[in-house]
Design an enzyme around this catalytic site. Structure first.
Site, PDB file in Angstrom:
ATOM      1  N   GLU A 105       0.859  -1.180   0.000  1.00  0.00           N
ATOM      2  CA  GLU A 105       0.000   0.000   0.000  1.00  0.00           C
ATOM      3  C   GLU A 105       0.895   1.229   0.000  1.00  0.00           C
ATOM      4  OE1 GLU A 105      -2.311  -0.410   3.485  1.00  0.00           O
ATOM      5  OE2 GLU A 105      -3.748  -1.809   2.610  1.00  0.00           O
ATOM      6  N   TYR A 150       7.718   1.646  -7.593  1.00  0.00           N
ATOM      7  CA  TYR A 150       6.949   0.405  -7.629  1.00  0.00           C
ATOM      8  C   TYR A 150       6.510   0.043  -9.042  1.00  0.00           C
ATOM      9  CZ  TYR A 150       6.858   1.177  -2.597  1.00  0.00           C
ATOM     10  OH  TYR A 150       7.221   1.392  -1.285  1.00  0.00           O
TER      11      TYR A 150
END
Length: 369
Positions: free
Chosen positions: A324, A336
């Site tokens: 998250e 990411y």
């Protein structure tokens, strides 16, 4: 007075038991090492205790070096000494590393201790002929260290030759005493100190110092080391540097004792630069936290750490990795995405930041052996 002394702050590990009423230590050991202090110290202490013929209940106090030194080394010695002191109800006394090195020199002359601090800097401290500290440990350069020291001063430490060369003086001499703290030599310093609260680490550089723009180059191959509950204090220290609301040692201890939790630290030489913690369940895992020390950010640390940790997770059967991230964290999102993660969902108003709610982006990546 019977003193157990120990040091792990630099490129050595040493332990000794000294009876201040006798001329020689009852037992002593020293090993040169760049890393591995955490594994070497407990058996070394056990060895000197056994050799001394004393029981731990007969030790009056513990002396431990507090730094300056390597980040990890300082924490290892302090954590061990504080843990043993609390468990055995023995007072713990801190000795700064440069005073410990000064204790190697037996000549009664002015002494400048200078140890390499990397990045063209040194740690320095000045002592008079009775080895009383005239100038406490500080960060300086080899050229500047000897500017105001008296003539006929001996210079000691891993940066001693650089200091003498940089001073352009012909009235300084190189000490032939050892360049590292030696437990058998500095133990007696603890006898004249009144024990107070547990000693704290002595860091001479701000942990969140910002790198110069020219230093923002990619870091080379890092060492990625798995961490267990024994590393909780180090993990908490790092987490506190990286995040505004750092997690406590207790929180890390409980987390690292939980089955399925994996943790690792990225190091360059002895310096920890980043951390990651994940939690596994069946063939899925979630990144609980990942971060890089402020002084090493934007230099590829998190990328290396995540890449190598994913390899370790696949070996444990993980095939799906989740995380998250706050929707406003653009730098993390870029990382990411570059590492193959894709958005899998959102949690509305999940984070509370600066008085407003912020979405959490849930990201997923398939990982294969």
């Amino acid at each position: 007075m019977k003193i157990l002394s120990l040091d792990t702050t630099m490129a050595g590990c040493s332990a000794a038991i000294v009876d201040t009423d006798s001329a020689l230590p009852l037992a002593a050991d020293f090993a040169a090492m760049e890393r591995g202090h955490a594994e070497a110290l407990p058996p070394m202490v056990a060895k000197v205790v056994k050799t001394s013929g004393l029981a731990l209940s007969e030790i009056d106090r513990i002396a431990v070096t507090t730094g300056p030194g390597t980040f990890t080394g300082v924490r290892i010695g302090l954590a061990f000494a504080r843990g043993l002191g609390l468990a055995r109800n023995i007072p713990v006394v801190g000795i700064d590393s440069l005073a410990a090195i000064a204790a190697n020199e037996t000549q009664r002359v002015h002494l400048l201790v200078a140890s390499d601090a990397r990045n063209d800097e040194i740690y320095a401290a000045m002592f008079d002929a009775r080895h009383r500290q005239l100038m406490p440990p500080h960060v300086t350069t080899a050229a500047a260290a000897a500017a105001d020291v008296p003539s006929e001063t001996l210079v000691l430490g891993t940066a001693a030759q650089a200091v003498i060369a940089g001073s352009r003086r012909n009235d300084l001499a190189l000490s032939l005493a050892g360049d590292m703290p030696v437990a058998a030599h500095f133990a007696r310093l603890a006898a004249i100190v009144t024990p107070a609260e547990m000693p704290l680490p002595l860091y001479l550089r701000a942990p969140d110092a910002k790198p110069q723009a020219s230093a923002l180059r990619k870091i080379g191959l890092l060492s990625i080391e798995d961490m267990g509950p024994a590393a909780a204090e180090l993990m908490a220290e790092l987490h506190g540097e990286i995040f505004e609301e750092g997690w406590t040692r207790l929180a890390f201890t409980e987390m690292l004792l939980t089955p399925g939790t994996d943790a690792a630290i990225a190091r360059q030489s002895d310096e920890p630069l980043g951390l990651i913690v994940t939690r596994r369940a069946m063939d899925e895992a979630e990144i609980i936290t990942i971060g890089t020390r402020p002084s090493a950010q934007r230099r590829g640390v998190a990328r290396q750490l995540l890449a190598q940790h994913m390899v370790a997770l696949t070996e444990k059967g993980v095939r799906h990795l989740f995380l998250e991230v706050a929707a406003s964290n653009a730098a993390a999102l870029r990382l990411y995405v570059a590492m193959g993660f894709a958005e899998a969902g959102r949690r509305k108003g999940y984070y509370r930041s600066r008085g407003r709610d912020e979405d959490a982006i849930v990201m997923r990546r398939e990982i294969t052996p």
